[in-house]
Design an enzyme around this catalytic site. Structure first.
Site, PDB file in Angstrom:
ATOM      1  N   GLU A 175       1.232  -0.746  -0.226  1.00 47.83           N
ATOM      2  CA  GLU A 175      -0.207  -0.250  -0.267  1.00 47.83           C
ATOM      3  C   GLU A 175       0.935   1.241  -0.163  1.00 47.83           C
ATOM      4  OE1 GLU A 175      -4.667  -1.120   2.302  1.00 47.83           O
ATOM      5  OE2 GLU A 175      -2.172  -1.109   3.268  1.00 47.83           O
TER       6      GLU A 175
ATOM      7  N   CYS B  74       3.462   7.941   1.785  1.00 46.36           N
ATOM      8  CA  CYS B  74       3.973   7.186   2.615  1.00 46.36           C
ATOM      9  C   CYS B  74       4.172   6.277   1.876  1.00 46.36           C
ATOM     10  CB  CYS B  74       2.251   6.739   3.936  1.00 46.36           C
ATOM     11  SG  CYS B  74       3.160   5.980   5.317  1.00 46.36           S
TER      12      CYS B  74
ATOM     13  N   CYS C 200      -1.780   5.599   9.917  1.00 50.19           N
ATOM     14  CA  CYS C 200      -1.182   4.931  10.561  1.00 50.19           C
ATOM     15  C   CYS C 200      -0.799   3.041  11.536  1.00 50.19           C
ATOM     16  CB  CYS C 200      -0.347   5.700  11.873  1.00 50.19           C
ATOM     17  SG  CYS C 200       0.352   7.090  10.811  1.00 50.19           S
TER      18      CYS C 200
ATOM     19  N   CYS D 143       6.516  -6.995   8.150  1.00 50.05           N
ATOM     20  CA  CYS D 143       7.289  -6.361   9.233  1.00 50.05           C
ATOM     21  C   CYS D 143       7.418  -7.440   9.894  1.00 50.05           C
ATOM     22  CB  CYS D 143       6.571  -5.332  10.077  1.00 50.05           C
ATOM     23  SG  CYS D 143       7.944  -4.689  10.879  1.00 50.05           S
TER      24      CYS D 143
ATOM     25  N   CYS E  60       1.033  -2.326  16.364  1.00 51.81           N
ATOM     26  CA  CYS E  60       0.667  -2.284  15.384  1.00 51.81           C
ATOM     27  C   CYS E  60       0.660  -3.119  14.409  1.00 51.81           C
ATOM     28  CB  CYS E  60       2.091  -1.227  14.762  1.00 51.81           C
ATOM     29  SG  CYS E  60       2.484  -1.701  12.946  1.00 51.81           S
TER      30      CYS E  60
ATOM     31  N   CYS F  41       5.961  -4.733  16.663  1.00 54.43           N
ATOM     32  CA  CYS F  41       5.630  -3.940  17.447  1.00 54.43           C
ATOM     33  C   CYS F  41       3.743  -4.204  18.556  1.00 54.43           C
ATOM     34  CB  CYS F  41       5.800  -2.452  17.372  1.00 54.43           C
ATOM     35  SG  CYS F  41       7.154  -1.782  16.686  1.00 54.43           S
TER      36      CYS F  41
HETATM   37  N1  SAH Z   1       8.465   0.758  10.562  1.00 56.70           N
HETATM   38  C1  SAH Z   1       8.585   2.568  10.758  1.00 56.70           C
HETATM   39  C2  SAH Z   1       8.126   2.551   9.725  1.00 56.70           C
HETATM   40  C3  SAH Z   1       6.222   2.251  10.145  1.00 56.70           C
HETATM   41  S1  SAH Z   1       5.494   3.032  11.232  1.00 56.70           S
HETATM   42  C4  SAH Z   1       8.583   2.491  12.193  1.00 56.70           C
HETATM   43  O1  SAH Z   1       7.887   1.155  12.838  1.00 56.70           O
HETATM   44  O2  SAH Z   1       9.011   3.613  12.460  1.00 56.70           O
HETATM   45  C5  SAH Z   1       4.938   3.863  10.857  1.00 56.70           C
HETATM   46  C6  SAH Z   1       4.086   5.244  12.256  1.00 56.70           C
HETATM   47  O3  SAH Z   1       3.226   4.022  12.972  1.00 56.70           O
HETATM   48  C7  SAH Z   1       5.683   4.460  12.761  1.00 56.70           C
HETATM   49  O4  SAH Z   1       5.940   5.624  14.033  1.00 56.70           O
HETATM   50  C8  SAH Z   1       4.937   3.467  13.777  1.00 56.70           C
HETATM   51  O5  SAH Z   1       4.972   3.387  15.782  1.00 56.70           O
HETATM   52  C9  SAH Z   1       2.995   3.975  14.286  1.00 56.70           C
HETATM   53  N2  SAH Z   1       1.632   3.722  14.876  1.00 56.70           N
HETATM   54  C10 SAH Z   1       2.695   1.007  13.811  1.00 56.70           C
HETATM   55  N3  SAH Z   1       0.784   1.278  14.378  1.00 56.70           N
HETATM   56  C11 SAH Z   1      -0.015   2.724  14.781  1.00 56.70           C
HETATM   57  C12 SAH Z   1      -1.406   2.437  15.346  1.00 56.70           C
HETATM   58  N4  SAH Z   1      -2.136   1.191  15.452  1.00 56.70           N
HETATM   59  N5  SAH Z   1      -1.663   3.302  15.497  1.00 56.70           N
HETATM   60  C13 SAH Z   1      -1.226   5.118  15.641  1.00 56.70           C
HETATM   61  N6  SAH Z   1      -0.033   5.111  15.061  1.00 56.70           N
HETATM   62  C14 SAH Z   1       0.737   3.584  15.014  1.00 56.70           C
HETATM   63 FE1  SF4 Z   2       6.548  -2.899  11.937  1.00 57.06          FE
HETATM   64 FE2  SF4 Z   2       4.906  -1.419  12.777  1.00 57.06          FE
HETATM   65 FE3  SF4 Z   2       6.807  -1.549  14.566  1.00 57.06          FE
HETATM   66 FE4  SF4 Z   2       7.236  -0.097  11.877  1.00 57.06          FE
HETATM   67  S1  SF4 Z   2       5.529  -0.181  13.858  1.00 57.06           S
HETATM   68  S2  SF4 Z   2       8.322  -1.751  12.928  1.00 57.06           S
HETATM   69  S3  SF4 Z   2       5.778  -1.288  10.547  1.00 57.06           S
HETATM   70  S4  SF4 Z   2       5.864  -3.727  13.886  1.00 57.06           S
END
Ligand code: SAH
Ligand code: SF4
Length: 375
Positions: free
Chosen positions: A108, A121, A358, A128, A135, A132
């Site tokens: 996407e 974006c 995000c 991934c 996420c 986390c």
């Molecule tokens: N992997 C990279 C970039 C992609 S994630 C990273 O982790 O930075 C882009 C952003 O969205 C990151 O700051 C991540 O922590 C945030 N994010 C992930 N899940 C989210 C959620 N459910 N609500 C809001 N932000 C989220």
């Molecule tokens: Fe991967 Fe989501 Fe963590 Fe970014 S926030 S490193 S996309 S698991």
């Protein structure tokens, strides 16, 4: 795990019809390609311009390359874009495309227009590895890294969609900025991301300045140093917690690269200054990381870093187990940061209605996929 070990799986730059993609090639690679076809080397520079400056969608359009040479080139090489699988526009103007790569994998890419700028974006991986907890992308196991051409293709596709070619024209644009914040951890695919961004930043390439590119990472410390030295793009850190205990719980990468090392890499980041700050992203999770004490500790740990903080209201997804903090809690948290001198805007959720915000990116591709296989 070393950085290199994440770079092993990537697709050969082949388009759907088996030709090799010119998109993603450096000038040196194009020179090699044209000389191997028996064409003079100087043609590579022309082709590079046609691909990245003019955005041609067919080798046939390269009008200053003689017709017979175009035919030789087109036999083996192509400038085909990824397939558009879905195209959704949010009520707030956010535009999300699901793009199909030549091996059937899907990624996407999300365009977020604002009044004076527009950011794309961009995804760096399918899925991934980093899990986390908050996420959704992290619940999708890594399928593969994207190749440089697939990363650049997302940008080229968006220029196509917005009709914003050529690259160099000083015309007003909607699409001005690139944020490496889509699916995946860009610094676990450093090789391809760096190759792509060098072409994106090249004045003879896509000509988007490094000041308009932001790379977001969960904190792959050794690659942050490399990124600073080799690319010098703006850095965003997904911080989300102020103690190692909590951060390791919600972001397992913290076990490998704890806060002290991460913050040191930020202090050392080349080019960071009051006018070029590092962005710390902080997702607001109710009752988890959103107390006044957390805000005060955040101020402490950011000391001596040119920083701003983006407070991100948590975007929910089914089964996440988290809730977004109350609005009042978020504003109270922000006030403490502001009083300590850190700009801390609350990020307005964009594109939630089309699951483009995000951390929501996995769900949409999964759904589209389910729909496809159902039909
Ligand atoms: N992997 C990279 C970039 C992609 S994630 C990273 O982790 O930075 C882009 C952003 O969205 C990151 O700051 C991540 O922590 C945030 N994010 C992930 N899940 C989210 C959620 N459910 N609500 C809001 N932000 C989220
Ligand atoms: Fe991967 Fe989501 Fe963590 Fe970014 S926030 S490193 S996309 S698991």
């Amino acid at each position: 795990m070393s950085i290199a070990s994440h770079n092993q799986k990537f697709a050969a730059p082949e388009t759907a019809d088996g030709r090799i993609s010119l998109i993603g090639m450096t000038l040196a690679e194009m020179e090699e390609a044209v000389t191997s076809l028996g064409l003079p080397k100087f043609r590579a520079k022309q082709i590079y311009g046609w691909v990245y400056q003019k955005g041609v969608r067919d080798v046939e359009e390269m009008s200053n390359v003689p017709k017979d040479l175009r035919a030789v080139l087109a036999e083996k090489y192509s400038v085909e874009r990824p397939k558009i699988i879905t195209d959704q526009k949010s009520e707030d103007g956010t535009h999300k495309w699901l793009l199909g790569m030549s091996d059937g994998q899907q990624v996407e890419t999300v365009f977020i227009p604002e009044s004076d700028r527009g950011a794309l974006c961009v995804s760096s991986q399918v899925g991934c590895t980093l899990t986390c907890r908050f996420c959704h992308t992290g619940t999708q196991p890594l399928v593969r890294n994207l190749g440089a051409w697939e990363i650049i293709s997302q940008i080229m596709h968006t220029r196509d969609a917005l009709e914003e070619w050529p690259s160099s024209a000083a015309m007003p644009r909607l699409f001005t900025n690139v944020v490496m914040m889509g699916m995946g951890e860009p610094l676990y695919n450093y090789h391809n991301v760096a190759k792509a961004l060098k072409i994106v930043m090249d004045g003879d390439g896509l000509a988007i300045s490094k000041r308009k590119i932001t790379l977001s990472t969960s904190g792959v410390v050794p690659a942050i140093y490399k990124c600073g030295e080799e690319l010098g793009v703006n850095l965003a850190i997904s911080l989300h917690a102020v103690t190692n205990e909590l951060r390791s719980q919600i972001m397992p990468i913290n076990n490998k690269y704890p806060l002290e090392e991460l913050l040191q890499a930020c202090r050392d980041y080349p080019g960071a200054s009051p006018s070029r700050r590092i962005t710390f992203e902080y997702v607001m999770l109710k009752g988890v990381n959103d107390s006044i004490a957390d805000a005060k500790e955040l101020v402490k740990i950011l000391k001596n870093i040119h920083a701003k903080v983006n407070l991100i209201p948590f975007n929910d997804w089914p089964g996440s187990g988290f809730e977004c903090s109350d609005w009042q809690t978020i504003t109270n948290f922000g006030r403490i940061l502001e009083e300590a001198g850190y700009e801390s805007p609350i990020r307005k959720p964009r594109g939630r209605d089309i699951l483009a915000a995000c951390g929501q990116l996995k769900s949409a591709s999964k759904r589209a996929h389910t729909k496809r296989t159902d039909s």
